[in-house]
Design an enzyme around this catalytic site. Structure first.
Site, short mmCIF file in Angstrom:
data_model
loop_
_atom_site.label_atom_id
_atom_site.label_comp_id
_atom_site.label_asym_id
_atom_site.label_seq_id
_atom_site.Cartn_x
_atom_site.Cartn_y
_atom_site.Cartn_z
N ASN A 124 5.61 -46.63 55.39
CA ASN A 124 4.68 -46.11 56.40
C ASN A 124 3.49 -45.54 55.63
OD1 ASN A 124 3.28 -44.79 58.37
ND2 ASN A 124 5.00 -43.62 59.18
N CYS A 127 0.72 -42.96 58.76
CA CYS A 127 0.94 -41.93 59.77
C CYS A 127 -0.38 -41.22 60.07
CB CYS A 127 1.95 -40.90 59.29
SG CYS A 127 2.06 -39.49 60.41
C1 DHB Z 1 3.98 -39.99 63.58
C2 DHB Z 1 4.08 -40.98 62.59
C3 DHB Z 1 3.48 -42.19 62.79
O1 DHB Z 1 3.50 -43.19 61.87
C4 DHB Z 1 2.77 -42.42 63.97
O2 DHB Z 1 2.18 -43.60 64.15
C5 DHB Z 1 2.67 -41.45 64.93
C6 DHB Z 1 3.29 -40.23 64.73
C7 DHB Z 1 4.58 -38.65 63.38
O3 DHB Z 1 5.80 -38.52 63.17
O4 DHB Z 1 3.82 -37.68 63.43
#
Ligand code: DHB
Length: 304
Positions: A124, A127
Site C-alpha cells: 500500500n 494511503c
Molecule cells: C486508509 C488507508 C487507505 O489505503 C485508504 O485508501 C483509505 C484509508 C486508512 O486506514 O486510513
C-alpha cells in the site's frame, strides 16, 4: 467461464475483496471467500500495532464513503495468527496480504514477514491518511526503490502487487516505475483524497479532516487510470487489478475492457454481502449474450 489467472494465482472468478474493508480477521476473510470473492485482500498491516484515527473516521456520502481510519491494525506479529487460521480453513481462495510502512525502509521488513503467510503481497504505497506514504507513493524514484528493495527480500514465488494512488499527475509514470522496480502486478486505484464539512458546526466532518474517497463516484477516475496504466504497460505482461467504484457486473466489464485482468470490490460491500455473486452473474450473462468465451477476451479490448 469466469475462472482466470493473475500471475501464478488461480481465481475462480475475477472479483477480489479490495484491501481496507472486511479484511481484518480470519473470520471476515472467510466470510468474503465464502460469499464468492475470487481472492481476498487483508486490511493493510504495519510493523507495529496502530490504533488508527479518532472518530468520526467514516462518513457515508451519496456517491460513496469518505474515510480516515488511520490504518488501525494489530501489527504483523499478531496478524500472522489470523492468516494461519485463514489458511487452515482450506478454502482455495487466494489471500493477498496488504502492507504499509511508516517509512520506505520499513516495507522490506513487513513484506518479507507477511509473504510467509499469504499467496501474494500488496504494497500500500498510497494511503491518503498518511502524508509521508502518499508523498513517496507520488514519487517515481522512491516507488521504484521500495519495490526493488521488497522484491529482493521476498520469496520468488510470491507475487508482488503494488497499489497506486490516483492523487498524482501521471499514474502511468508511477506504474512504470513500479514495474521497473520489479513488481508483478499493479493495483489501482486507492482512494482519492477528499473532505466533507458540516455547515452547521463549520467544521470538517472527519476528525482527521481529510480522508480517502471511495465508491461509485470515483469509478470514472478509476477507469481512466487503469486505461492509462494499461496503455503504458502494453507489451510488459504485467496484469492490473482495477479498483474503484465497482458495484455491478457492468462496472466490472468496463474495468476489464479498460485493461484490468481482475477487479477489486470494497465500498460496494458496505450494504451488500451478495455483491460478488451479483457481479459474477452479470458478467456471465453478458459474456453468454455477446459470445465471449473467457475473461481474457474482455481484458483490454477497449484499449487502443
Ligand atoms: C486508509 C488507508 C487507505 O489505503 C485508504 O485508501 C483509505 C484509508 C486508512 O486506514 O486510513
Amino acid at each position: 467461464m469466469l475462472s482466470t489467472t493473475l500471475g501464478n494465482l488461480k481465481l475462480s472468478n475475477p472479483t477480489i475483496l479490495a484491501s481496507g474493508i472486511l479484511g481484518n480477521t480470519a473470520g471476515l476473510l472467510k466470510r468474503m471467500a465464502e460469499s464468492g470473492a475470487g481472492a481476498v485482500t487483508t486490511k493493510s498491516v504495519s510493523l507495529k500495532a496502530r490504533n488508527g484515527h479518532e472518530n468520526p473516521c467514516v462518513v457515508e456520502l451519496k456517491t460513496g464513503l469518505l474515510n480516515a481510519m488511520g490504518l488501525p491494525n494489530p501489527g504483523v506479529e499478531e496478524f500472522k495468527k489470523e492468516l494461519i487460521e485463514y489458511k487452515n480453513f482450506n478454502l482455495n481462495v487466494p489471500v493477498i496480504g496488504s502492507c504499509y510502512g511508516r517509512t520506505c525502509e520499513e516495507y522490506p521488513d513487513i513484506a518479507s514477514e507477511l509473504a510467509n503467510y499469504v499467496d501474494a503481497v500488496e504494497l500500500n504505497l498510497s494511503c491518503p491518511n498518511d502524508r509521508d506514504v502518499l508523498l513517496f507513493g507520488q514519487n517515481p524514484k522512491t516507488v521504484r526503490q521500495v519495490v526493488s528493495d521488497v522484491k529482493s527480500v521476498i520469496d520468488k514465488n510470491k507475487l508482488l502487487i503494488v497499489k497506486l494512488t490516483p492523487n498524482v499527475t501521471s499514474i502511468a509514470e508511477i506504474a512504470r516505475a513500479a514495474v521497473s522496480g520489479g513488481c508483478d502486478i499493479i493495483s489501482a486505484i486507492n482512494t482519492i483524497t477528499g473532505m466533507a464539512i458540516n455547515i452547521e458546526t463549520k467544521t470538517p466532518v472527519l476528525a482527521n479532516k481529510i480522508g480517502g474517497y471511495s465508491g461509485a463516484g470515483i469509478k470514472p477516475v478509476a477507469i481512466r487510470c487503469v486505461y492509462e496504466i494499461a496503455r503504458e504497460l502494453e507489451g510488459t505482461n504485467v496484469p492490473i487489478i482495477g479498483i474503484g467504484g465497482i458495484k455491478s457486473g457492468y462496472d466490472a466489464i468496463e474495468m476489464l475492457m479498460a485493461g484490468a485482468s481482475a477487479v477489486g470490490v470494497g465500498t460496494a460491500l458496505w450494504n451488500n454481502d451478495k455483491i460478488f455473486i451479483e457481479i459474477c452473474t452479470e458478467i456471465k450473462e453478458f459474456m453468454e449474450r455477446q459470445n465471449y468465451n473467457k475473461i481474457t477476451d474482455l481484458v483490454g479490448c477497449a484499449v487502443k
